[in-house]
Design a protein around this motif. Sequence first.
Motif, short mmCIF file in Angstrom:
data_model
loop_
_atom_site.label_atom_id
_atom_site.label_comp_id
_atom_site.label_asym_id
_atom_site.label_seq_id
_atom_site.Cartn_x
_atom_site.Cartn_y
_atom_site.Cartn_z
N ASP A 204 0.83 -1.21 0.00
CA ASP A 204 0.00 0.00 0.00
C ASP A 204 0.86 1.25 0.00
N ALA A 205 1.96 1.22 0.76
CA ALA A 205 2.86 2.38 0.79
C ALA A 205 3.51 2.59 -0.58
N PHE A 211 6.58 4.76 -1.81
CA PHE A 211 7.73 4.44 -0.96
C PHE A 211 8.29 3.08 -1.36
N SER A 212 9.61 2.93 -1.32
CA SER A 212 10.20 1.61 -1.51
C SER A 212 9.95 0.78 -0.26
N SER A 213 10.06 -0.54 -0.38
CA SER A 213 9.81 -1.40 0.77
C SER A 213 10.81 -1.14 1.88
N ALA A 214 12.07 -0.89 1.52
CA ALA A 214 13.09 -0.63 2.54
C ALA A 214 12.78 0.68 3.28
N SER A 452 11.38 4.06 -12.48
CA SER A 452 9.99 4.49 -12.31
C SER A 452 9.20 3.48 -11.49
N ARG A 453 9.81 2.99 -10.43
CA ARG A 453 9.21 2.05 -9.48
C ARG A 453 8.93 0.67 -10.07
#
Length: 756
Positions: A204-205, A211-214, A452-453
Amino acid sequence: MENLILASDPDREGEAIAWHIIEMLQQQDALREGLNVARVVFHEITEAAIKSSLLAPREIDVNLVHAYLARRALDYLIGFNVSPLLWRKLPGCQSAGRVQSAALALICDREMEIDEFKPQEYWSIETELNKNESGSRVNGISFPARLTTFNSERLSQFSISSHTEAKHIEQQISSEDFQVIRSKINKIRKNPPSPFITSTLQQDAANKLHFSSAYTMKLAQKLYEGVQLSDGTAAGLITYMRTDGLHISDDAVKGIRSLVIERYGQDFVSGSARKYFKKVKNAQEAHEAIRPTDISRLPSMLSGILDEDSLKLYTLIWSRTVACQMEPAIIEQIQVDIGNAVESIVFRSASSRVSFRGYQAVFEDVEAEAIKYEENEGNDRDEVFGTLNSLKSGDPLFIHEVQSNQHHTQAPPRYSEGSLIKKLEELGIGRPSTYAATIKVLQNRSYVTVKSRVLYPEFRGRMVSAFLCHHFSEVTDYSFTADMETELDNVSAGLTEWKGLLRDYWTRFSSYCDRANNVHIHQVEKMLEKKFGDFLFASLPDKSRACPSCMEGTLIFKVSRFGAGYFIGCDQHPRCKYIAKTLYGEEEEEEEVTPQNNSVEEPKLLGLNPGSSEKILLKNGPYGFYVQLGEDRKGYLPKRASVSHIKDVGSITLEDALEVLRYPVTLGNHPNDGEPVILKLARVGFAVRHRRTIASVPKNVKPNDVTLEKALELLSGKDVRRCGRPKSKPKVEEAIEAIEATGEKRLLRDQNLMRM
């Protein structure tokens, strides 16, 4: 001191930390008689939670520790055995891992699907309809409709496959009169989302906050550890963030339901407390879901205390937690079919509107301003719904516009961090605490890049995945990795004996290692060439694989024997040393070199070599300009040197060419081992080399001024790098020494069981 309280994290790794502390203190005889050692666990850093945990101390959970030891041992087995194989068979490819390699396989398999995908053309017919005739003074609201039936046949996605067919259908539609055939209204209940676990928070983030997972986990860690509030007290803001459990404590649920009634009214709270259960494979559900420690601590209260991104993440968690105890949203859907008199041509128009917001009210709350919510319904949809709802069977309708639209099927999308985590979770690969670290490792190893994610596999990553899939199919098999997580969970529950698990696994895995160890490097090259030939040879002029230098050989994929690079070269090596393309470069090259020119130009004669009277030629190749001593002829390889470091190639003289052709030069032998120290010309300037160690010559130092003493000084400096790869296999025992330093001596003793 009478009590030693161990309060590490409430997970497998946290249990192991507590166990390690006790082991270390016992080895140092630091645990005196009468000292009471207790293990306590809490899921939120609040005064109430800590006091409650202190009232319920327990012993170390040996099963959790054994599961930790088994997981570490399995990871070491794969890492310490497969990684050295990669170093020798695929230089520059640094590591493999139980979860890392399965995740890489997912990304690379998706890329292969995209490469093999063939788009298929199809057409759709849409129209704008209105109650009033075109040109009428009364302007009614028009609404869209899609063709679903033609010639009394239900249309599928590929029923209309060409522009000609679409135009023919358009003409027939234009000559027909239409009326409402039937309409239908349904009400659906859209349930609130479940509270966050680690993976869904990261997803969701990523989707809503980018946001990246880290980064998400970094912010969540700060929220868990807490901040100093405006009243001077310190408190953790959320519960433990590494969890796959969906349950929420009864006290927290009561608080959430009270808040819902207070802010939104009695109609918005669910009839009874909602309970959630994990449906994903291998869920441990040992901990609560991620929620605020105090639901009445609104996001607006933390403005000015938290930074912008932390506040966004807290708002995301707060909104989701409140929503999970609210009533479903009720959505009305209307569907109207419009057809000609005999119903051989039928259009369908559909719309929906929210008749009761339910849980969606929290996302429209002023408290949720820090985040974007994508489910908000617009006024336009309500307007179209009202128009469709006013239609009755038999009402005439008029076509204002008919439009045919061309479409092509799309390749499956590449994974984003969020979608990869979702897939890993669905397959039961890894644990909540490993997802962010796994993606980070893939990036650090240059196996994957993020643009780009979106996650793109590098060719290096695709080579590793292909090698492992070919020789270690079990390591990259999704079900194996997931089944291993199940076995580790069984160890945690005391159902499986961990040493036996390791013995069974090592028996199977060692056979893979033995077979892969005997694979010749030429077999690896052929396997990769067969799998990635289209990519490797696509940039060759006319896609011809005939060697343009010797005219006899064939261009093939090769692994560098001395560097950490790969190239497309002639199979007549060493007689022909032609290189058409370099991937990742060798030795000192810091970045991949791509061909600059594929055109053939006439060489320029600079003059004759004073010593041999051979021609000195200036030539232009795929990687820029170079000078050559002698002409090309069969069975002879002339000496060449790059002049890409000279900006104005038109100014190159015979003297310049003779100067660069004299390199490499041996400056002398190294005093430590007697091996030669060489001054060479590289693509980025001059460099000195001793065995596998290379140091660049500063640009302000002339090559003629570089003596053996100066070279030794450069080689002993900080800015040196290694090239090539070790000739011998790195010993597993050397890697194990690092483990001993962490105090895991019992782990090492138990790992010996694998070889019994």
